[in-house]
Scaffold this motif. Structure first.
Motif, PDB file in Angstrom:
ATOM      1  N   VAL A 161     -14.125  -9.563  92.681  1.00  0.00           N
ATOM      2  CA  VAL A 161     -14.949  -9.274  91.501  1.00  0.00           C
ATOM      3  C   VAL A 161     -14.076  -8.722  90.381  1.00  0.00           C
ATOM      4  CG1 VAL A 161     -16.753  -7.766  90.586  1.00  0.00           C
ATOM      5  CG2 VAL A 161     -17.112  -8.956  92.759  1.00  0.00           C
ATOM      6  N   GLU A 162     -13.220  -7.786  90.725  1.00  0.00           N
ATOM      7  CA  GLU A 162     -12.322  -7.196  89.727  1.00  0.00           C
ATOM      8  C   GLU A 162     -11.399  -8.261  89.130  1.00  0.00           C
ATOM      9  OE1 GLU A 162      -8.876  -3.693  89.458  1.00  0.00           O
ATOM     10  OE2 GLU A 162     -10.178  -3.855  91.217  1.00  0.00           O
ATOM     11  N   ILE A 164     -11.838 -11.615  88.929  1.00  0.00           N
ATOM     12  CA  ILE A 164     -12.526 -12.586  88.068  1.00  0.00           C
ATOM     13  C   ILE A 164     -12.941 -11.944  86.760  1.00  0.00           C
ATOM     14  CG2 ILE A 164     -14.563 -14.061  87.857  1.00  0.00           C
ATOM     15  CD1 ILE A 164     -14.342 -14.601  90.858  1.00  0.00           C
ATOM     16  N   ASP A 165     -13.412 -10.707  86.815  1.00  0.00           N
ATOM     17  CA  ASP A 165     -13.770 -10.007  85.576  1.00  0.00           C
ATOM     18  C   ASP A 165     -12.564  -9.861  84.655  1.00  0.00           C
ATOM     19  OD1 ASP A 165     -16.403  -9.765  86.279  1.00  0.00           O
ATOM     20  OD2 ASP A 165     -16.260  -7.682  86.947  1.00  0.00           O
ATOM     21  N   ALA A 166     -11.359  -9.835  85.260  1.00  0.00           N
ATOM     22  CA  ALA A 166     -10.132  -9.707  84.466  1.00  0.00           C
ATOM     23  C   ALA A 166      -9.552 -11.064  84.081  1.00  0.00           C
ATOM     24  CB  ALA A 166      -9.092  -8.912  85.253  1.00  0.00           C
ATOM     25  N   GLU A 170     -11.437 -18.193  89.278  1.00  0.00           N
ATOM     26  CA  GLU A 170     -12.678 -18.126  90.052  1.00  0.00           C
ATOM     27  C   GLU A 170     -12.793 -19.266  91.066  1.00  0.00           C
ATOM     28  OE1 GLU A 170     -13.432 -20.986  86.854  1.00  0.00           O
ATOM     29  OE2 GLU A 170     -12.566 -18.961  86.859  1.00  0.00           O
ATOM     30  N   ILE A 201     -16.742 -20.916  86.037  1.00  0.00           N
ATOM     31  CA  ILE A 201     -17.097 -19.577  85.584  1.00  0.00           C
ATOM     32  C   ILE A 201     -18.544 -19.480  85.107  1.00  0.00           C
ATOM     33  CG2 ILE A 201     -16.414 -19.875  83.174  1.00  0.00           C
ATOM     34  CD1 ILE A 201     -15.700 -16.832  85.486  1.00  0.00           C
ATOM     35  N   TRP A 204     -20.630 -17.627  87.504  1.00  0.00           N
ATOM     36  CA  TRP A 204     -20.186 -16.303  87.917  1.00  0.00           C
ATOM     37  C   TRP A 204     -21.288 -15.244  87.869  1.00  0.00           C
ATOM     38  CZ3 TRP A 204     -17.883 -13.509  90.987  1.00  0.00           C
ATOM     39  CH2 TRP A 204     -17.422 -12.210  90.722  1.00  0.00           C
ATOM     40  N   PRO A 205     -22.178 -15.192  86.879  1.00  0.00           N
ATOM     41  CA  PRO A 205     -23.210 -14.144  86.887  1.00  0.00           C
ATOM     42  C   PRO A 205     -24.056 -14.150  88.167  1.00  0.00           C
ATOM     43  CG  PRO A 205     -23.101 -15.151  84.734  1.00  0.00           C
ATOM     44  CD  PRO A 205     -22.230 -15.983  85.627  1.00  0.00           C
ATOM     45  N   ARG A 208     -21.831 -13.077  91.099  1.00  0.00           N
ATOM     46  CA  ARG A 208     -21.518 -11.645  90.986  1.00  0.00           C
ATOM     47  C   ARG A 208     -22.693 -10.788  91.452  1.00  0.00           C
ATOM     48  NH1 ARG A 208     -20.540  -6.928  88.243  1.00  0.00           N
ATOM     49  NH2 ARG A 208     -18.373  -6.535  87.625  1.00  0.00           N
ATOM     50  N   GLU A 212     -22.497  -8.224  94.539  1.00  0.00           N
ATOM     51  CA  GLU A 212     -22.719  -6.787  94.391  1.00  0.00           C
ATOM     52  C   GLU A 212     -23.811  -6.311  95.348  1.00  0.00           C
ATOM     53  OE1 GLU A 212     -23.577  -6.400  90.260  1.00  0.00           O
ATOM     54  OE2 GLU A 212     -21.467  -6.061  89.720  1.00  0.00           O
TER      55      GLU A 212
END
Length: 228
Positions: A161-162, A164-166, A170, A201, A204-205, A208, A212
């Motif tokens: 997660v960290e 891909i957020d950066a 993906e 991407i 991704w939401p 994610r 989570e």
């Protein structure tokens, strides 16, 4: 040269542990983390079966299967099976056309691997009933080892997660975590990450959010003393 059973060519430690636990009747399950190590193993021993991932560091599985065939005379005829999350339109034939003898798709159930071994190996293997994959994993590896493996997956998810957020890749992370999550008994999580591998991407939401939720659920269970 000694006959050693199976060679697994895969860079994911969880798959190594699961395959070795599922096939004790065969004897040795040797491990290679990349194509170069696999070639060295084939030059040192004769195997009855080789399982090879496709997406690996260095030379990929398509290149590795050619290297393996050329590494020893016996390897020209030995069954080499593609062991991957990739799902081309042509299915198993896609891999047969590229030098493999068959396909074991990730994620896989214990019964999938046993069925493949029964097809290709002249040995008696236990019957593994269909059922919950997480429960099968605990039965095969022991509860402590299974829980440790799932906790490592939780850590891998946090790191992914960290990453891909950066701005990380993906698709590569989706490939790795999608197959692993399914094999460890998390079908919704697996589907989300495999979709991310193929859809990019934009998905991704959703992936994610499911990730989570899974991370929180596993953390709560571990803190409460329940099995993961």
């Amino acid at each position: 040269m000694e006959n050693s059973g199976i060679l697994l060519v895969d860079d994911e430690p969880a798959y190594r542990a699961i395959v070795a636990a599922l096939l004790p009747a065969i004897g040795v399950v040797d491990i290679a983390g990349n194509g170069a190590d696999a070639v060295a193993a084939v030059r040192a021993r004769r195997y009855d079966l080789i399982l090879a991932d496709i997406e690996m560091p260095g030379r990929d599985g398509y290149q590795a299967v050619a290297d393996l065939r050329a590494a020893a005379d016996w390897a020209r005829e030995i069954p080499i099976i593609a062991f991957t999350t990739l799902g081309p339109t042509a299915g198993e034939q896609h891999f047969i056309d590229r030098g493999f003898d068959g396909l074991l798709s990730k994620p896989f159930a214990a019964s999938d691997l046993i069925a493949l071994a029964r097809r290709w190996l002249p040995v008696e293997l236990p019957v593994i009933p269909e059922g919950d994959r997480a429960s099968q994993l605990a039965d095969l590896l022991g509860r402590e080892a299974a829980d440790a493996m799932i906790d490592r997956m939780r850590i891998n998810l946090l790191e992914a997660v960290e990453a891909i957020d950066a701005g990380g890749d993906e698709r590569a992370l989706g490939h790795r975590l999608g197959g692993l999550a399914g094999t460890l008994g998390f079908p919704a999580l697996s589907a989300a990450w495999l979709a991310l591998e193929h859809g990019g991407i934009a998905l991704w939401p959703t992936a994610r959010a499911i990730t989570e939720e899974t991370i929180v659920r596993l953390a709560v269970r571990n803190q409460a003393g329940f099995p993961a």
